[in-house]
Design an enzyme around this catalytic site. Structure first.
Site, mmCIF file in Angstrom:
data_model
loop_
_atom_site.group_PDB
_atom_site.id
_atom_site.type_symbol
_atom_site.label_atom_id
_atom_site.label_comp_id
_atom_site.label_asym_id
_atom_site.label_seq_id
_atom_site.Cartn_x
_atom_site.Cartn_y
_atom_site.Cartn_z
ATOM 1 N N ASP A 227 0.860 -1.181 0.000
ATOM 2 C CA ASP A 227 0.000 0.000 0.000
ATOM 3 C C ASP A 227 0.897 1.232 0.000
ATOM 4 O OD1 ASP A 227 -2.780 1.273 0.484
ATOM 5 O OD2 ASP A 227 -1.540 2.133 2.070
ATOM 6 N N GLU A 323 -1.681 -1.835 -6.122
ATOM 7 C CA GLU A 323 -2.911 -1.171 -6.515
ATOM 8 C C GLU A 323 -2.750 -0.496 -7.866
ATOM 9 O OE1 GLU A 323 -5.289 0.435 -2.744
ATOM 10 O OE2 GLU A 323 -3.234 1.194 -2.806
ATOM 11 N N ASP A 406 -3.336 2.261 6.840
ATOM 12 C CA ASP A 406 -2.434 1.716 5.820
ATOM 13 C C ASP A 406 -2.139 0.241 6.066
ATOM 14 O OD1 ASP A 406 -2.380 4.237 4.698
ATOM 15 O OD2 ASP A 406 -0.566 4.846 5.773
#
Length: 485
Positions: A227, A323, A406
């Protein structure tokens, strides 16, 4: 032209080295790059001349069969036409012999590729934004670059010099052993060399066909979710439950004080003025070079940190989940644009893509852009309807889990690797999982047009249906919650 394909077991890899040319070699390098730009501009004008001629003839009512023929832009045709023109054209006749033929071939090849991209984009066969017609390159703004594909191209045996056509032997700023050892061991073959001026100095990049053996990763059975963030550059959570954080060093923010001082000095010097034709003073050029040196150092530090991060990740884990961030859209946020650009989100994704595939054959899973990794509870799978950016702690209303925002997103991404294999996830990787419905319930396509504002009921910007308000007002649980174990 046929695209080069390496032989089985080999891969095409670039080796880049900084150069330390003397005054004569620096002038020769600039002359070659200028020749490439001149050849590119000639090719663009030569091809487009037939286009404008046909348009003028059509305005006069000339029949279709009598119009001027289209001029092709393939590289062999451009080379033949340029070789016939360079002897008589006053733009080239006096100086074209001073440079290698590879300099002109570089410009012609770039022009041919530019016209190909424009034609494919016009027919809808090219991805990305629409490409316009090729334009002339300015002498003031064009990037200095030239490619050599034939002639004497080698790395000298002393490890501190390279030899290029018409330029001779040029000293390198760093040792070339990493390429020299491969060439001497017959595990690499140099295909071409490209010289480029950037960040205040000259670089040479050797394109070589290298024997590539896949390296086994340290933990092939472990998946990691990454992340990315601004305060913390990357939060990595693997399938064993371990969470690691990579701090964001903020190289640009650290150097902002130096940049302010350097920019203040530059503003007080007599700089160039294109309107009046005023040339910059020597003191301005010296101050501008000092300011650029700070920018170059920031760029080098950022590139070094990102390469170390992506290399360590690709060499350790068997599956990497990242992502699909809309970095271009995130940069429109004026409050976060500077920090996002300094972090290099897009560069991290690009480096992981080729390092996992070419070096270690690691599986890279790209989570869908609409996957709610931050809103989903990593414990029970409940999805929050709203989670503002300023809320840094995730509190689940279903199971009572309290965890850092996170860390929670990284755990969900790590669990997505297993779900992607079983076909229950929402990863965007087309090679590992079939297309499935999104748990968020939103369409992938962003609304292109705004709703009308003259509605009489509902919220501003358009009417809201009761079932939509009900869905956004409470949390919901996924049909199949993602788990790590």
């Amino acid at each position: 032209m046929k695209k080069f394909r390496p032989q089985p077991g080999f891969a095409v890899q670039a080796f880049r080295f900084a150069l330390d040319p003397n005054v004569t070699q620096d002038a020769a390098l600039r002359s070659h790059c200028g020749a490439a730009r001149a050849a590119y501009n000639w090719a663009v004008g030569w091809v487009e001349a037939s286009w404008w001629q046909r348009r003028a003839e059509e305005s006069y009512g000339v029949a279709e069969e009598q119009l001027t023929k289209w001029r092709p832009w393939s590289l062999p045709v451009l080379r033949k036409a340029f070789n016939e023109t360079k002897h008589t054209d006053p733009r080239f006749a006096a100086w074209w012999e001073e440079n290698s033929k590879e300099a002109y071939s570089t410009g012609l090849a770039n022009a041919s590729a530019a016209f190909d991209n424009y034609a494919k984009s016009k027919r809808g066969k090219r991805r990305g934004r629409a490409m316009g017609m090729p334009r002339f390159r300015s002498k003031r703004k064009a990037r200095l670059s030239c490619r050599f594909t034939t002639g004497t191209i080698r790395v000298d045996t002393d490890g501190r010099h390279v030899t290029l056509p018409r330029l001779g032997t040029v000293r390198t700023h760093e040792c070339t052993v990493k390429l020299l050892d491969r060439v001497q061991a017959a595990t690499a073959r140099i295909l071409s060399a490209t010289v480029r001026h950037e960040r205040g100095r000259w670089f040479v990049s050797f394109q070589a066909e290298v024997k590539r053996d896949l390296e086994r990763v340290a933990r092939p059975d472990v998946a990691v979710g990454i992340d990315l963030g601004v305060k913390t550059l990357a939060v990595m959570a693997d399938s064993t439950g371990e969470i690691r954080q990579v701090p964001n060093l903020g190289h640009y923010d650290t150097a902002r004080r130096q940049l302010r001082r350097a920019s203040r000095i530059v503003s007080r010097r007599q700089g160039p003025d294109r309107r009046t034709g005023r040339q910059p003073s020597k003191r301005w050029e010296k101050a501008n070079a000092q300011r650029n040196k700070v920018h170059h150092r920031v760029a080098n530090l950022r590139a070094d940190a990102l390469h170390k991060l992506t290399t360590s990740v690709a060499a350790e884990y068997g599956t990497v989940v990242v992502e699909d961030l809309n970095v271009a859209g995130m940069l429109r946020n004026r409050r976060l644009a500077r920090r996002i650009a300094d972090a290099g989100f897009g560069e991290i994704r690009r480096q992981l893509t080729y390092k996992t595939r070419r070096r270690h054959a690691t599986r890279l899973v790209v989570a869908d852009r609409w996957y709610p990794s931050s809103k989903t509870c990593s414990g029970c799978g409940a999805v929050k309807a709203k989670l503002p950016l300023h809320v840094r702690s995730y509190e689940c209303d279903a199971c009572g889990l309290v965890i850092d925002r996170d860390d929670n997103a990284a755990l969900n991404l790590a669990a997505l690797a297993t779900a992607c294999v079983t076909g229950t996830g929402v990863a965007g990787d087309q090679d590992t999982a079939p297309a499935v419905s999104k748990p968020r319930g939103a369409d992938q396509k962003t609304r292109a047009t705004r709703t009308r504002r003259e509605t009489v009921t509902g919220r501003a910007g358009g009417a809201t249906l009761p079932q939509q308000r009900q869905t956004e007002a409470r949390d919901r649980t996924q049909a199949e919650p993602l788990t790590l174990w």
